[in-house]
Scaffold this motif. Structure first.
Motif, PDB file in Angstrom:
ATOM      1  N   THR A 195      29.045  33.781  33.736  1.00 17.68           N
ATOM      2  CA  THR A 195      28.953  33.735  35.201  1.00 17.68           C
ATOM      3  C   THR A 195      30.265  33.255  35.800  1.00 17.68           C
ATOM      4  O   THR A 195      30.753  33.825  36.784  1.00 17.68           O
ATOM      5  CB  THR A 195      27.810  32.803  35.632  1.00 17.68           C
ATOM      6  N   HIS A 196      30.850  32.229  35.193  1.00 17.33           N
ATOM      7  CA  HIS A 196      32.142  31.730  35.679  1.00 17.33           C
ATOM      8  C   HIS A 196      33.219  32.803  35.541  1.00 17.33           C
ATOM      9  O   HIS A 196      34.061  32.976  36.421  1.00 17.33           O
ATOM     10  CB  HIS A 196      32.551  30.483  34.900  1.00 17.33           C
ATOM     11  N   THR A 197      33.188  33.526  34.435  1.00 16.79           N
ATOM     12  CA  THR A 197      34.173  34.579  34.215  1.00 16.79           C
ATOM     13  C   THR A 197      34.053  35.666  35.272  1.00 16.79           C
ATOM     14  O   THR A 197      35.066  36.130  35.816  1.00 16.79           O
ATOM     15  CB  THR A 197      33.973  35.199  32.810  1.00 16.79           C
ATOM     16  N   LEU A 198      32.841  36.062  35.574  1.00 22.50           N
ATOM     17  CA  LEU A 198      32.624  37.099  36.585  1.00 22.50           C
ATOM     18  C   LEU A 198      33.090  36.629  37.967  1.00 22.50           C
ATOM     19  O   LEU A 198      33.750  37.378  38.690  1.00 22.50           O
ATOM     20  CB  LEU A 198      31.144  37.480  36.631  1.00 22.50           C
TER      21      LEU A 198
ATOM     22  N   LEU B 251      49.301  35.677  40.702  1.00 30.13           N
ATOM     23  CA  LEU B 251      48.051  35.737  39.942  1.00 30.13           C
ATOM     24  C   LEU B 251      48.251  35.252  38.510  1.00 30.13           C
ATOM     25  O   LEU B 251      47.378  34.602  37.937  1.00 30.13           O
ATOM     26  CB  LEU B 251      47.483  37.155  39.956  1.00 30.13           C
TER      27      LEU B 251
ATOM     28  N   GLY C 228      46.389  32.092  36.833  1.00 29.04           N
ATOM     29  CA  GLY C 228      45.706  32.226  35.550  1.00 29.04           C
ATOM     30  C   GLY C 228      46.195  31.211  34.531  1.00 29.04           C
ATOM     31  O   GLY C 228      45.402  30.641  33.777  1.00 29.04           O
TER      32      GLY C 228
ATOM     33  N   PHE D  66      39.903  36.903  41.725  1.00 28.67           N
ATOM     34  CA  PHE D  66      41.249  37.404  41.473  1.00 28.67           C
ATOM     35  C   PHE D  66      41.428  38.809  42.034  1.00 28.67           C
ATOM     36  O   PHE D  66      42.482  39.134  42.585  1.00 28.67           O
ATOM     37  CB  PHE D  66      41.546  37.390  39.964  1.00 28.67           C
ATOM     38  N   LEU D  67      40.417  39.659  41.902  1.00 28.83           N
ATOM     39  CA  LEU D  67      40.514  41.003  42.468  1.00 28.83           C
ATOM     40  C   LEU D  67      40.627  40.965  43.984  1.00 28.83           C
ATOM     41  O   LEU D  67      41.433  41.688  44.578  1.00 28.83           O
ATOM     42  CB  LEU D  67      39.302  41.837  42.053  1.00 28.83           C
TER      43      LEU D  67
ATOM     44  N   LEU E 298      35.395  34.372  38.639  1.00 27.79           N
ATOM     45  CA  LEU E 298      36.864  34.328  38.658  1.00 27.79           C
ATOM     46  C   LEU E 298      37.463  35.725  38.721  1.00 27.79           C
ATOM     47  O   LEU E 298      38.475  35.943  39.403  1.00 27.79           O
ATOM     48  CB  LEU E 298      37.385  33.577  37.438  1.00 27.79           C
ATOM     49  N   LEU E 299      36.868  36.672  38.029  1.00 27.88           N
ATOM     50  CA  LEU E 299      37.354  38.046  38.081  1.00 27.88           C
ATOM     51  C   LEU E 299      37.264  38.592  39.499  1.00 27.88           C
ATOM     52  O   LEU E 299      38.216  39.199  40.014  1.00 27.88           O
ATOM     53  CB  LEU E 299      36.552  38.918  37.122  1.00 27.88           C
ATOM     54  N   ILE E 300      36.142  38.369  40.150  1.00 25.06           N
ATOM     55  CA  ILE E 300      35.963  38.843  41.523  1.00 25.06           C
ATOM     56  C   ILE E 300      36.949  38.171  42.466  1.00 25.06           C
ATOM     57  O   ILE E 300      37.569  38.821  43.315  1.00 25.06           O
ATOM     58  CB  ILE E 300      34.504  38.625  41.977  1.00 25.06           C
TER      59      ILE E 300
END
Length: 90
Positions: free
Chosen positions: A25-28, A55, A59, A34-35, A30-32
């Protein structure tokens, strides 16, 4: 007088070892983030080289924070020692 078993408290969830873990969940999230940040910077007109540098820096800071918070201080020392030594020679 109260019974000792009635005075016992349930274990604090922060001590159970489940808090502070980096999960999918944390990864998702952070991905959102960053996008969205990258797209926003691109739409504003920021050059791609600056966007990638920003970015990448975010990271790197996030990875260092997770390593330090996760008890990976030894790993961080092994990774950062050559970087510091090479920058000292320059």
């Amino acid at each position: 007088m109260r019974d000792q078993s009635s005075l016992s408290h349930p274990q604090c969830p922060c001590k159970s070892g489940t808090s502070g873990r980096f999960g999918p969940t944390h990864t998702l999230i952070l991905l959102i983030v960053f996008l969205i940040l990258g797209c926003g910077l691109f739409l504003v007109g920021t050059p791609l080289s600056s966007t990638f540098a920003l970015l990448g820096g975010c990271g790197a800071i996030g990875a260092a924070t997770l390593t330090a918070a996760g008890g990976g201080r030894r790993l961080m020392t092994v990774i950062l020692e050559p970087v510091v030594r090479s920058s000292a020679r320059s």
